[in-house]
Design a protein around this motif. Structure first.
Motif: not given
Lengths: 449, 449
Positions: A38-39, A70-72, A96-97, B222-224
């Motif tokens: 989705l992201a 991702e943070e960016s 943390n998010v 990593q992705r999920y």
């Protein structure tokens, strides 16, 4: 792969629904996607489409979206949600998010958002540096007193119903909440219910403090094959947990950062960053390189008379500089990566230099001889061939030493060894390469011209 | 850090005991170390010390040692243990480690070791390619039938006592052993004992086949944000599990491989590899580079007359080549890393080219103008400055296109995009750079000389 095709088709269907504004259908379809997929889809939309879509998606789905972004890319999502809508979404994200998102805001926006959220632990978490264990840890952990039994622990967990994310390791603490060890869920299930936790607690637990660099935490996770690493304060009390999913991202980011910094790229550069951002980020490095290139040009300029007597020398200059550059870049790449992986430390400097100089001598001799012979075949001039071979040998040796000493030197003064490693190496190999080659040629000019 | 100092002291004590041959004390001390730390220590010993020590260490400790040793270091350990002693050690290692070890052996040694081991699943595992999901998966997984209850599952686990490594996710299968979904230990603990597993099974499970490339599996983890990924056969039956600890190593290896291959290093090169190995690995690339350097030299040689009229041109040649090299290497690095991370795909080629050419035009104009002005300040020759600025602009544009098209081109024919990306880019920038600069200078030679 078939699975990928299905995912792609789904994405295309969803995009069509968003573009035609069929929100109910779009939301139903999108909610069935994995948040990571989705992201991708949401970030591929333009700003207007994204804002319109995010208003229609339920807050818990948007929360998951933030978690798997991702943070960016977080800034783009925050703008689409808007500051007014942000608190409702952040109620759904792990600590943390939430902290990562709040760190993207301006001071005024932060105050507004924090006031609306009313989660006091966030203030503390925000105090930790972004790249430290404190900056990536989550407060979602379960502690158990060591004198309880396995059955009591299981009953407690049934009552607590901890989230799926944070309940693989359970942390055992003493009466002062100091971390004593770790019990896995497996231990709870396979042990007799009457066993006291202290008996099944593993005491050999790797803990870090909130100030520990996140890369160091990630390296420990990798080294000891762990799934989470607890964070303790100075008194040894558990204050948070860093988990494998976040630490894997740290390792990937650090690898990207090293690769990018070595060639003078900003670590936030992305393949599809806006053009002006890429220009602004890459141009300063190009300018620094230009300055060092003029330095090398000045060296060549000093040998104008020699070049005037034998213009053929100009053809061989790039060979000397280029071969030095290759040797130096190879060594610098090994040094930077080995420092990152912990295979090389500053105190290994003599051992590393000794090995690299031996490699350089062997490669320098081989490359020098082959190049000398090739040059003779071309120009039939032994003096020129000898000068070329000698300059190549000397430059490969110098470049290799630069390749190992520069990253180790940067590391020893606590500067990222990847930072500008290549610019230093290339400057050395160009300046010294031209000095060696044209200097020797000047000495032997009567035999060459 | 204090913790590190303690570890170092411990290592030094242990080493002293090994060197003085106090085996009982050495074994007691070493057995208390974490296997990852023990592995570092054992690999730092010389061959004789290592063989002597490994004879004295219990087989289960040596087994753990193998488990925490990088694949590239396994050979040294195997030699120290000896083929005769190997089967006893391999009885203690998990499947995937055993397979890694056996893959290091000669065919005759393999047969001998497999016969002594008598574990039939190994033969099957050995058939999978080393870099595939099958090559890193373990057979240590727990399956549960979907119609059982939570209490039955817990009772079964108490009886089975699965190892600590492989019991975070439990896999739910139908009557034909086909994977239906996953239940976490957390689900078992927090659910009512009478709940049927089918009710708490998560069906949205990401599975791969044995032939899936290990990097693809690691990217999915990593992705999920997963901790393990199951491997199924064509009928959807569970045949193994790949876990986070191994997949993290895959991600790190792939990052190292990309960094190394870009500069022509072998991915097995280590900072302290034996000298002759490093020479043998780096020399072929140096020779290929030498050949392309002679190509660039031949281009310069064609402009001998022009250079004879204005030797000052020789000083500016490295600026044009170097700036092109920088621009091209930056773009190639972004392209290679973005391809690895899945942020860029071959079908994005037009979008990527359009972005990079715009960046190149902006940077090329800026660098060209600054270099032209600097050259004028130095040589007071407008024609020379104009030629330099134009050549820089053209070479930066060409280099940038090379930097994006070469990795994408390699990827589209299924060659590792990192492989020799830099050599192609540097060849282009040197050859074209000299052509642009000396070609334009030849046209304007009357104004320059």
């Amino acid at each position: 792969m078939a699975e990928e095709d299905v995912a792609r088709e789904l994405r295309e269907d969803a995009r069509a629904l968003v573009e035609s504004g069929e929100w109910a259908k779009a939301v139903a379809l999108l909610s069935s996607l994995h948040p990571a997929d989705l992201a991708d889809l949401v970030l591929a939309l333009n700003e207007d489409e994204r804002s319109a879509l995010l208003i229609h998606l339920p807050n818990d789905i948007v929360g998951q979206l933030f978690e798997f972004t991702e943070e960016s890319d977080l800034k783009a999502l925050i703008e689409s949600v808007g500051i007014a809508g942000l608190p409702a979404v952040l109620e759904e994200t792990p600590d943390n998010v939430t902290v990562d998102v709040i760190q993207q805001l301006t001071p005024a926006e932060r105050i507004e958002t924090l006031a609306a959220l009313d989660r006091e632990e966030l203030g503390e978490l925000l105090e930790y540096a972004d790249e430290s264990a404190g900056g990536i840890m989550s407060r979602g952990f379960v502690t158990l007193p060591e004198r309880e039994t396995v059955q009591q622990a299981i009953d407690y967990l049934r009552l607590l119903q901890p989230g799926a994310d944070h309940a693989y390791y359970l942390y055992v603490v003493d009466d002062d909440e100091r971390l004593q060890g770790v019990v896995s869920l497996r231990d709870l299930i396979v042990s007799r219910p009457s066993t006291v936790l202290a008996e099944v607690t593993s005491r050999d637990v790797h803990a870090v403090t909130a100030g520990t660099d996140q890369e160091e935490v990630a390296r420990a996770l990798q080294r000891y094959n762990l799934l989470a690493i607890p964070v303790v304060d100075e008194e040894g009390r558990l204050i948070g947990v860093t988990t494998a999913d976040d630490l894997i991202d740290v390792l990937e980011e650090e690898a990207t950062e090293d690769m990018y910094r070595m060639v003078g790229l900003d670590e936030d550069e992305r393949v599809f960053s806006p053009v002006w951002q890429s220009v602004r980020r890459r141009l300063p490095w190009m300018m620094v390189n230009l300055a060092t290139a003029f330095l090398a040009a000045a060296v060549v300029g000093r040998f104008n008379t020699t070049l005037g007597k034998a213009t053929v020398l100009a053809a061989f200059m790039p060979i000397v500089a280029g071969q030095g550059g290759n040797a130096g870049t190879q060594t610098a790449t090994i040094a930077v990566r080995s420092l990152a992986l912990g295979d090389l430390e500053v105190r290994d400097v003599f051992r590393a230099c000794r090995k690299e100089i031996l490699v350089a001598i062997a490669n320098g001799l081989a490359v020098g001889m082959v190049a000398g012979l090739a040059a003779f075949a071309w120009q039939q001039n032994w003096a020129l061939s000898t000068v070329l071979a000698s300059a190549l040998f000397l430059n490969i040796c110098a470049a290799t030493m630069g390749g190992v000493l520069i990253p180790l030197g940067l590391k020893s003064i606590n500067v990222d060894p990847a930072l500008a490693a290549n610019i230093f190496v290339t400057t050395i190999t160009d300046v010294l390469g031209f000095l060696f080659f044209l200097g020797l040629a000047t000495v032997a000019i009567k035999q060459i011209a």
